[in-house]
Write a protein that holds these residues in place. Structure first.
Motif, PDB file in Angstrom:
ATOM      1  N   LEU A 133      78.197  58.720  10.109  1.00 47.98           N
ATOM      2  CA  LEU A 133      79.593  59.007  10.449  1.00 47.98           C
ATOM      3  C   LEU A 133      79.956  60.446  10.093  1.00 47.98           C
ATOM      4  O   LEU A 133      80.654  61.126  10.859  1.00 47.98           O
ATOM      5  CB  LEU A 133      80.523  58.037   9.713  1.00 47.98           C
ATOM      6  CG  LEU A 133      82.022  58.291   9.892  1.00 47.98           C
ATOM      7  CD1 LEU A 133      82.424  58.187  11.359  1.00 47.98           C
ATOM      8  CD2 LEU A 133      82.836  57.323   9.040  1.00 47.98           C
ATOM      9  N   LEU A 134      79.481  60.925   8.947  1.00 46.05           N
ATOM     10  CA  LEU A 134      79.767  62.296   8.521  1.00 46.05           C
ATOM     11  C   LEU A 134      79.200  63.297   9.519  1.00 46.05           C
ATOM     12  O   LEU A 134      79.905  64.227   9.954  1.00 46.05           O
ATOM     13  CB  LEU A 134      79.174  62.536   7.125  1.00 46.05           C
ATOM     14  CG  LEU A 134      79.347  63.949   6.555  1.00 46.05           C
ATOM     15  CD1 LEU A 134      80.819  64.270   6.359  1.00 46.05           C
ATOM     16  CD2 LEU A 134      78.589  64.093   5.236  1.00 46.05           C
ATOM     17  N   ILE A 135      77.933  63.118   9.890  1.00 49.01           N
ATOM     18  CA  ILE A 135      77.284  64.036  10.839  1.00 49.01           C
ATOM     19  C   ILE A 135      77.984  63.976  12.196  1.00 49.01           C
ATOM     20  O   ILE A 135      78.307  65.011  12.794  1.00 49.01           O
ATOM     21  CB  ILE A 135      75.791  63.681  10.991  1.00 49.01           C
ATOM     22  CG1 ILE A 135      75.052  63.902   9.673  1.00 49.01           C
ATOM     23  CG2 ILE A 135      75.149  64.520  12.102  1.00 49.01           C
ATOM     24  CD1 ILE A 135      73.631  63.383   9.666  1.00 49.01           C
ATOM     25  N   LEU A 136      78.236  62.754  12.673  1.00 45.91           N
ATOM     26  CA  LEU A 136      78.872  62.577  13.975  1.00 45.91           C
ATOM     27  C   LEU A 136      80.266  63.203  14.007  1.00 45.91           C
ATOM     28  O   LEU A 136      80.619  63.900  14.968  1.00 45.91           O
ATOM     29  CB  LEU A 136      78.968  61.073  14.286  1.00 45.91           C
ATOM     30  CG  LEU A 136      79.465  60.693  15.690  1.00 45.91           C
ATOM     31  CD1 LEU A 136      78.435  61.084  16.739  1.00 45.91           C
ATOM     32  CD2 LEU A 136      79.753  59.194  15.751  1.00 45.91           C
ATOM     33  N   SER A 137      81.027  62.982  12.957  1.00 51.75           N
ATOM     34  CA  SER A 137      82.398  63.504  12.901  1.00 51.75           C
ATOM     35  C   SER A 137      82.425  65.027  12.897  1.00 51.75           C
ATOM     36  O   SER A 137      83.194  65.655  13.630  1.00 51.75           O
ATOM     37  CB  SER A 137      83.111  62.960  11.658  1.00 51.75           C
ATOM     38  OG  SER A 137      83.240  61.568  11.711  1.00 51.75           O
ATOM     39  N   LEU A 138      81.578  65.633  12.064  1.00 53.06           N
ATOM     40  CA  LEU A 138      81.571  67.096  11.957  1.00 53.06           C
ATOM     41  C   LEU A 138      81.043  67.752  13.232  1.00 53.06           C
ATOM     42  O   LEU A 138      81.579  68.776  13.676  1.00 53.06           O
ATOM     43  CB  LEU A 138      80.739  67.529  10.751  1.00 53.06           C
ATOM     44  CG  LEU A 138      81.293  67.142   9.373  1.00 53.06           C
ATOM     45  CD1 LEU A 138      80.361  67.610   8.260  1.00 53.06           C
ATOM     46  CD2 LEU A 138      82.689  67.718   9.170  1.00 53.06           C
ATOM     47  N   VAL A 139      80.007  67.156  13.835  1.00 55.85           N
ATOM     48  CA  VAL A 139      79.432  67.739  15.053  1.00 55.85           C
ATOM     49  C   VAL A 139      80.407  67.617  16.224  1.00 55.85           C
ATOM     50  O   VAL A 139      80.737  68.607  16.887  1.00 55.85           O
ATOM     51  CB  VAL A 139      78.087  67.068  15.403  1.00 55.85           C
ATOM     52  CG1 VAL A 139      77.622  67.501  16.793  1.00 55.85           C
ATOM     53  CG2 VAL A 139      77.034  67.422  14.364  1.00 55.85           C
TER      54      VAL A 139
END
Length: 237
Positions: free
Chosen positions: A70-76
């Motif tokens: 979720l962190l990677i997806l949200s930031l990207v």
């Protein structure tokens, strides 16, 4: 009283900003620099602690992580959307407009103060949770506590970055006010899990703001703001 929490918070930001501008005249330049570094370090640890609180899970004798995807997806995705929308540039242009309207063209740190303070006081769990509580139940205790914290933070920012910080009260009022109205109209539209996810991503952005304050601008945090919306879409699927 409906929306009273946001009003208290907005007044606290204005008061803290004015107090900081007054104090600035008596603070030596070398002290102003160390104050900014101190604010940056404090903001970094606030962001790190908020992020790790949601990511680290104690499972017996071992520590595991969750929310990495979720962190990677949200930031990207958030960073991509924010860059296409040029949110950081729009914030800076708003700061430039306010600077021009106030005839403060000689204030070289006006826009920096406005943008930095706006990001710090608008991103975070207390802003979201407090505004929802205010809209649903009229309970503004969380936003009152946030107002006290924001008063201190904004006062320190204004003592180093100047009067541009005061005008971060405007986006704060609109942002928290909008969440409060949505909560009042739509009811309990955010589950505890969703609020937790948004707060988690917000803490990661706060870390980035802290790095910018302590070490100079490294991240275009404004362009990462749409990352806060990704958990909503993520929850739907």
């Amino acid at each position: 009283m409906f929306g009273f929490g946001t009003i208290i918070n907005t007044v606290a930001v204005i008061a803290g900003g004015i107090a900081g501008v007054v104090l600035k005249k008596g603070i030596p330049e070398n002290c102003q620099k160390i104050l900014m570094q101190a604010c940056g370090i404090a903001t970094i640890f606030i962001g790190v602690s908020g992020t790790l609180k949601e990511m680290l899970v104690i499972n017996g004798s071992s520590i595991e992580t969750k929310g990495t995807f979720l962190l990677i997806l949200s930031l990207v995705l958030g960073g991509l959307a924010g860059s296409l929308l040029s949110i950081e540039d729009r914030l800076e242009r708003l700061g430039e407009l306010l600077k021009k309207k106030l005839h403060s063209e000689k204030d070289t740190r006006f826009v920096e103060g406005f943008v930095t303070s706006t990001l710090v006081i608008c991103i975070g769990a207390m802003a979201i949770v407090g505004a929802i509580e205010d809209g649903l139940t009229g309970n503004f205790s969380t936003l009152t506590a946030k107002a006290i914290l924001d008063f201190v933070i904004v006062m320190i920012f204004a003592s180093t970055l100047g009067k541009g910080v005061i005008f971060s009260a405007l986006p704060l009022f609109l942002y928290q006010g909008a969440i409060t109205i949505l909560a009042a109209v739509l009811g309990d539209f955010m589950s505890p899990a969703l609020i937790s996810d948004i707060s988690f991503i917000g803490s990661a952005l706060i870390f980035c703001v802290g790095v910018n304050i302590a070490f100079g601008k490294k991240f275009n945090v404004g362009n990462l703001l749409p990352a806060l919306l990704v958990p909503i879409i993520y929850q739907l699927f």
